[in-house]
Design a protein around this motif. Structure first.
Motif, PDB file in Angstrom:
ATOM      1  N   THR A  12      49.456 -45.251  21.049  1.00  0.00           N
ATOM      2  CA  THR A  12      48.769 -45.959  22.126  1.00  0.00           C
ATOM      3  C   THR A  12      47.939 -45.005  22.970  1.00  0.00           C
ATOM      4  OG1 THR A  12      50.519 -45.630  23.771  1.00  0.00           O
ATOM      5  CG2 THR A  12      50.742 -47.536  22.288  1.00  0.00           C
ATOM      6  N   THR A  13      47.166 -45.581  23.860  1.00  0.00           N
ATOM      7  CA  THR A  13      46.392 -44.778  24.802  1.00  0.00           C
ATOM      8  C   THR A  13      47.316 -43.953  25.689  1.00  0.00           C
ATOM      9  OG1 THR A  13      46.362 -46.736  26.238  1.00  0.00           O
ATOM     10  CG2 THR A  13      44.444 -46.370  24.851  1.00  0.00           C
ATOM     11  N   ALA A  14      48.494 -44.496  26.021  1.00  0.00           N
ATOM     12  CA  ALA A  14      49.451 -43.765  26.859  1.00  0.00           C
ATOM     13  C   ALA A  14      50.065 -42.605  26.084  1.00  0.00           C
ATOM     14  CB  ALA A  14      50.549 -44.708  27.348  1.00  0.00           C
ATOM     15  N   ASN A  15      50.398 -42.826  24.801  1.00  0.00           N
ATOM     16  CA  ASN A  15      50.914 -41.727  23.981  1.00  0.00           C
ATOM     17  C   ASN A  15      49.907 -40.584  23.941  1.00  0.00           C
ATOM     18  OD1 ASN A  15      52.140 -44.131  21.573  1.00  0.00           O
ATOM     19  ND2 ASN A  15      53.296 -43.158  23.222  1.00  0.00           N
ATOM     20  N   VAL A  19      51.442 -40.053  29.014  1.00  0.00           N
ATOM     21  CA  VAL A  19      51.975 -40.840  30.126  1.00  0.00           C
ATOM     22  C   VAL A  19      53.145 -41.684  29.618  1.00  0.00           C
ATOM     23  CG1 VAL A  19      51.469 -42.755  31.714  1.00  0.00           C
ATOM     24  CG2 VAL A  19      49.807 -40.909  31.391  1.00  0.00           C
ATOM     25  N   LEU A  20      54.197 -41.810  30.429  1.00  0.00           N
ATOM     26  CA  LEU A  20      55.339 -42.641  30.074  1.00  0.00           C
ATOM     27  C   LEU A  20      55.000 -44.095  30.402  1.00  0.00           C
ATOM     28  CD1 LEU A  20      58.277 -42.501  29.017  1.00  0.00           C
ATOM     29  CD2 LEU A  20      59.013 -42.423  31.404  1.00  0.00           C
ATOM     30  N   ALA A  21      54.674 -44.868  29.382  1.00  0.00           N
ATOM     31  CA  ALA A  21      54.152 -46.223  29.612  1.00  0.00           C
ATOM     32  C   ALA A  21      55.222 -47.191  30.092  1.00  0.00           C
ATOM     33  CB  ALA A  21      53.514 -46.754  28.331  1.00  0.00           C
ATOM     34  N   GLY A  91      54.712 -44.954  34.156  1.00  0.00           N
ATOM     35  CA  GLY A  91      53.322 -44.650  34.451  1.00  0.00           C
ATOM     36  C   GLY A  91      53.047 -43.222  34.865  1.00  0.00           C
ATOM     37  N   ARG A  92      54.087 -42.386  34.927  1.00  0.00           N
ATOM     38  CA  ARG A  92      53.892 -41.006  35.369  1.00  0.00           C
ATOM     39  C   ARG A  92      53.695 -40.067  34.173  1.00  0.00           C
ATOM     40  NH1 ARG A  92      58.781 -39.686  39.284  1.00  0.00           N
ATOM     41  NH2 ARG A  92      57.728 -37.659  39.307  1.00  0.00           N
ATOM     42  N   PRO A  93      52.969 -38.964  34.369  1.00  0.00           N
ATOM     43  CA  PRO A  93      52.735 -38.012  33.284  1.00  0.00           C
ATOM     44  C   PRO A  93      54.042 -37.345  32.845  1.00  0.00           C
ATOM     45  CG  PRO A  93      51.166 -37.676  35.077  1.00  0.00           C
ATOM     46  CD  PRO A  93      52.216 -38.607  35.598  1.00  0.00           C
ATOM     47  N   ILE A  94      54.201 -37.156  31.545  1.00  0.00           N
ATOM     48  CA  ILE A  94      55.402 -36.523  31.001  1.00  0.00           C
ATOM     49  C   ILE A  94      55.570 -35.111  31.560  1.00  0.00           C
ATOM     50  CG2 ILE A  94      56.511 -35.696  28.898  1.00  0.00           C
ATOM     51  CD1 ILE A  94      56.524 -38.703  29.061  1.00  0.00           C
ATOM     52  N   LYS A  95      54.474 -34.360  31.677  1.00  0.00           N
ATOM     53  CA  LYS A  95      54.572 -32.975  32.157  1.00  0.00           C
ATOM     54  C   LYS A  95      55.083 -32.923  33.599  1.00  0.00           C
ATOM     55  CE  LYS A  95      49.654 -32.572  33.434  1.00  0.00           C
ATOM     56  NZ  LYS A  95      48.402 -31.802  33.190  1.00  0.00           N
ATOM     57  N   GLU A  96      54.833 -33.969  34.364  1.00  0.00           N
ATOM     58  CA  GLU A  96      55.339 -34.059  35.739  1.00  0.00           C
ATOM     59  C   GLU A  96      56.820 -34.426  35.734  1.00  0.00           C
ATOM     60  OE1 GLU A  96      54.742 -37.469  38.990  1.00  0.00           O
ATOM     61  OE2 GLU A  96      52.908 -36.307  38.634  1.00  0.00           O
ATOM     62  N   LEU A  97      57.192 -35.362  34.858  1.00  0.00           N
ATOM     63  CA  LEU A  97      58.587 -35.798  34.774  1.00  0.00           C
ATOM     64  C   LEU A  97      59.495 -34.687  34.278  1.00  0.00           C
ATOM     65  CD1 LEU A  97      58.029 -39.346  33.240  1.00  0.00           C
ATOM     66  CD2 LEU A  97      58.665 -38.799  35.602  1.00  0.00           C
ATOM     67  N   ALA A  98      58.968 -33.793  33.471  1.00  0.00           N
ATOM     68  CA  ALA A  98      59.771 -32.690  32.933  1.00  0.00           C
ATOM     69  C   ALA A  98      60.283 -31.754  34.028  1.00  0.00           C
ATOM     70  CB  ALA A  98      58.960 -31.898  31.911  1.00  0.00           C
ATOM     71  N   LYS A  99      59.718 -31.833  35.228  1.00  0.00           N
ATOM     72  CA  LYS A  99      60.156 -31.008  36.358  1.00  0.00           C
ATOM     73  C   LYS A  99      61.220 -31.707  37.206  1.00  0.00           C
ATOM     74  CE  LYS A  99      55.506 -29.000  36.607  1.00  0.00           C
ATOM     75  NZ  LYS A  99      54.268 -28.867  37.441  1.00  0.00           N
ATOM     76  N   ASP A 100      61.458 -32.982  36.919  1.00  0.00           N
ATOM     77  CA  ASP A 100      62.437 -33.766  37.664  1.00  0.00           C
ATOM     78  C   ASP A 100      63.845 -33.375  37.202  1.00  0.00           C
ATOM     79  OD1 ASP A 100      64.235 -36.020  38.365  1.00  0.00           O
ATOM     80  OD2 ASP A 100      62.375 -37.023  38.971  1.00  0.00           O
ATOM     81  N   PRO A 101      64.816 -33.204  38.111  1.00  0.00           N
ATOM     82  CA  PRO A 101      66.189 -32.857  37.700  1.00  0.00           C
ATOM     83  C   PRO A 101      66.792 -33.846  36.704  1.00  0.00           C
ATOM     84  CG  PRO A 101      65.933 -32.566  40.064  1.00  0.00           C
ATOM     85  CD  PRO A 101      64.669 -33.207  39.581  1.00  0.00           C
ATOM     86  N   LEU A 102      66.368 -35.111  36.775  1.00  0.00           N
ATOM     87  CA  LEU A 102      66.891 -36.112  35.847  1.00  0.00           C
ATOM     88  C   LEU A 102      66.477 -35.830  34.408  1.00  0.00           C
ATOM     89  CD1 LEU A 102      68.432 -38.792  35.407  1.00  0.00           C
ATOM     90  CD2 LEU A 102      66.268 -40.001  35.902  1.00  0.00           C
TER      91      LEU A 102
END
Length: 233
Positions: A12-15, A19-21, A91-102
């Motif tokens: 998809t466009t998100a893949n 971005v986490l769709a 809807g958030r970028p994967i590279k941004e989520l990778a910094k989240d403790p979760l």
């Protein structure tokens, strides 16, 4: 034995944009994804399907719709095959989520991961609903059916983990690429995982043999030594 073909939607466009769709509406296949879907639909043309069931999200509806085209089947929709509900991560970028403790929990201990926000769910919940859907459709379609469920990467990985008898905490070891098929045969005793992340293999083995009078019921025992595999076409 009921045979389930798990098909992930095409790219998809998100893949493509990282971005986490999640359940974001309007996320559709890109040009590459459309080509992938045409190819997998062509591969499966000769496989008689008792049902094609899809996540309600557009990318899966597009993918499953291509498989149904030309068949005397109506596309079925089951929300339980929908994407994991990522809550505030959606809807958030994967590279941004990778910094989240979760993120580390999702990677190392996914059974404990619960996505934030009122719409978020736990990955254990995702697995439970998807596996329940599989078992319900198996029972509905019967022991001789071959059917297809079109879903999402994490959902398919969770179903495969259950079929493997793996703890959900190990499901990140499984790879499920866009437009890949994975195959599980369910017997009275156990599931058998026949394929994982197949993006181009021959599918003739998925065509059930013609019924013969007096033919023995297929065994649910595993073959000691591995057996001889499928007969060559």
């Amino acid at each position: 034995m009921t045979t389930l073909i798990l098909l992930r939607h095409g790219r998809t466009t998100a893949n493509a944009s990282g971005v986490l769709a999640g359940w974001t509406p309007g996320v559709r296949l890109d040009e590459s994804g459309e080509a992938q879907v045409r190819a997998v639909a062509e591969r499966l043309t000769g496989v008689p399907l008792a049902a094609v069931v899809s996540s309600p999200l557009e990318r899966c509806q597009q993918t499953a719709g291509a498989v149904v085209e030309g068949r005397e089947l109506e596309l079925q929709t089951d929300d339980r095959f929908g994407e994991a509900r990522y809550g505030d991560w959606t809807g958030r970028p994967i590279k941004e989520l990778a910094k989240d403790p979760l993120w580390k929990v999702v990677q190392q201990h996914p059974s404990a991961a619960v996505f934030p926000g009122p719409e978020g769910e736990g990955l254990a919940q995702t697995q439970a609903r998807a596996v329940a859907a599989v078992r319900e459709w198996n029972a509905k379609l019967g022991p001789d059916a071959v059917w297809l469920a079109c879903s999402h990467g994490d959902v398919i990985k969770a179903v495969l983990a259950d079929a493997f008898g793996m703890h959900l905490d190990s499901f990140q070891r499984i790879v499920v690429d866009p437009a890949s098929i994975s195959v599980v045969t369910y017997t009275d005793t156990r599931p058998f995982v026949a394929r994982v992340n197949d993006t181009g293999g021959d599918v003739s083995a998925l065509i059930p043999p013609k019924k013969k009078r007096g033919r023995r019921k297929p065994s649910s025992d595993a073959v000691v030594g591995g057996g001889a595999g499928s007969a060559p076409a």
